[in-house]
Design a protein around this motif. Structure first.
Motif, short mmCIF file in Angstrom:
data_model
loop_
_atom_site.label_atom_id
_atom_site.label_comp_id
_atom_site.label_asym_id
_atom_site.label_seq_id
_atom_site.Cartn_x
_atom_site.Cartn_y
_atom_site.Cartn_z
N GLN A 24 2.17 11.87 3.03
CA GLN A 24 1.04 10.80 2.82
C GLN A 24 0.15 10.98 4.17
O GLN A 24 -1.06 10.58 4.22
CB GLN A 24 1.26 9.41 2.12
CG GLN A 24 1.88 9.82 1.20
CD GLN A 24 2.42 8.28 0.55
OE1 GLN A 24 3.00 7.82 1.22
NE2 GLN A 24 2.31 8.24 -0.74
N SER A 40 -3.50 11.18 4.05
CA SER A 40 -4.21 11.58 2.70
C SER A 40 -5.28 10.74 2.33
O SER A 40 -5.22 9.51 2.32
CB SER A 40 -3.04 11.48 1.62
OG SER A 40 -3.54 11.60 0.37
N SER A 42 -6.67 10.64 -0.63
CA SER A 42 -6.43 9.95 -1.80
C SER A 42 -5.71 8.74 -1.63
O SER A 42 -5.78 7.82 -2.31
CB SER A 42 -5.94 11.01 -2.83
OG SER A 42 -4.34 11.27 -2.39
N THR A 43 -4.64 8.76 -0.70
CA THR A 43 -3.93 7.70 -0.30
C THR A 43 -5.00 6.46 0.10
O THR A 43 -4.83 5.23 -0.29
CB THR A 43 -2.78 7.69 0.51
OG1 THR A 43 -1.69 8.59 -0.26
CG2 THR A 43 -2.08 6.47 0.78
N LYS A 46 -6.97 5.21 -2.93
CA LYS A 46 -6.16 4.32 -4.10
C LYS A 46 -5.40 3.13 -3.53
O LYS A 46 -4.95 2.20 -4.20
CB LYS A 46 -5.10 5.47 -4.65
CG LYS A 46 -5.93 6.34 -5.57
CD LYS A 46 -5.16 7.60 -5.93
CE LYS A 46 -5.78 8.62 -6.65
NZ LYS A 46 -4.89 9.78 -7.19
N TYR A 50 -1.64 0.10 1.93
CA TYR A 50 -0.62 0.97 2.30
C TYR A 50 -1.11 2.07 3.41
O TYR A 50 -0.56 2.34 4.50
CB TYR A 50 -0.05 1.48 1.22
CG TYR A 50 0.85 2.63 1.61
CD1 TYR A 50 2.15 2.11 2.37
CD2 TYR A 50 1.00 4.03 1.04
CE1 TYR A 50 3.08 3.15 2.54
CE2 TYR A 50 1.89 4.96 1.49
CZ TYR A 50 3.10 4.43 2.21
OH TYR A 50 4.08 5.44 2.61
N SER A 51 -2.57 2.61 3.21
CA SER A 51 -3.06 3.45 4.47
C SER A 51 -3.00 2.88 5.55
O SER A 51 -2.69 3.49 6.59
CB SER A 51 -4.37 3.97 3.66
OG SER A 51 -5.35 2.97 3.92
N ALA A 119 6.11 0.33 -0.76
CA ALA A 119 6.25 1.72 -0.76
C ALA A 119 7.56 2.37 -0.34
O ALA A 119 8.05 3.36 -0.93
CB ALA A 119 5.07 2.49 0.14
#
Length: 149
Positions: A24, A40, A42-43, A46, A50-51, A119
């Protein structure tokens, strides 16, 4: 090849988003030895909270000297370098998690701390990467670091 650079509020390390990467996020150095972070895309799209945990965590790998230490160590070891640095990798992940918690607490991003803990919890008793601590270990470490004032 041009990569889209993203803002990283936790450090001045150049940070790039890739549509999809096996991990990630990762901390690396470029051909000139300058630190870079890839995440990432996409992370980031989405799971924004968390990112932010990932961005802070990867910044910590740079600011704590982990990336330079690994690069230096890997350059001097034989064909099985991870055998020798396995204990260090576990320690570095836990240190970077705790450092990330401190950065996120300083910017009042408790939701990102919780997202990081969640996570890691999802991994359960499985390692979170090659030679990394288990998800349970990392989640407990994040919780402990978040509880320290």
């Amino acid at each position: 090849m041009w990569l889209p650079q993203v803002e990283n509020p936790y450090c001045k390390v150049a940070t790039f988003a890739l549509p999809s990467i096996p991990e990630q996020a990762a901390s690396l150095t470029d051909d000139d030895g300058e630190g870079i972070i890839v995440v990432s895309g996409s992370t980031m799209t989405k799971a924004p909270a968390y990112s932010h945990f990932l961005l802070a965590h990867e910044c910590c790998h740079h600011t704590l000297g982990h990336v330079k230490m690994l690069k230096k160590g890997l350059g001097q070891l034989g064909p099985q370098p991870f055998f020798y640095i396995k204990p260090a990798l576990r320690k570095m992940e836990l240190e970077a998690d705790c450092c990330a918690v401190k950065l996120l607490k300083a910017s009042h991003e408790d939701d990102s701390i919780i997202a990081g803990e969640d996570a890691m919890s999802a991994f359960g008793d499985e390692p979170t990467g090659a030679h990394y601590p288990t998800g349970s270990e990392r989640a407990a470490n994040i919780a402990a670091c978040a509880g320290v004032e």
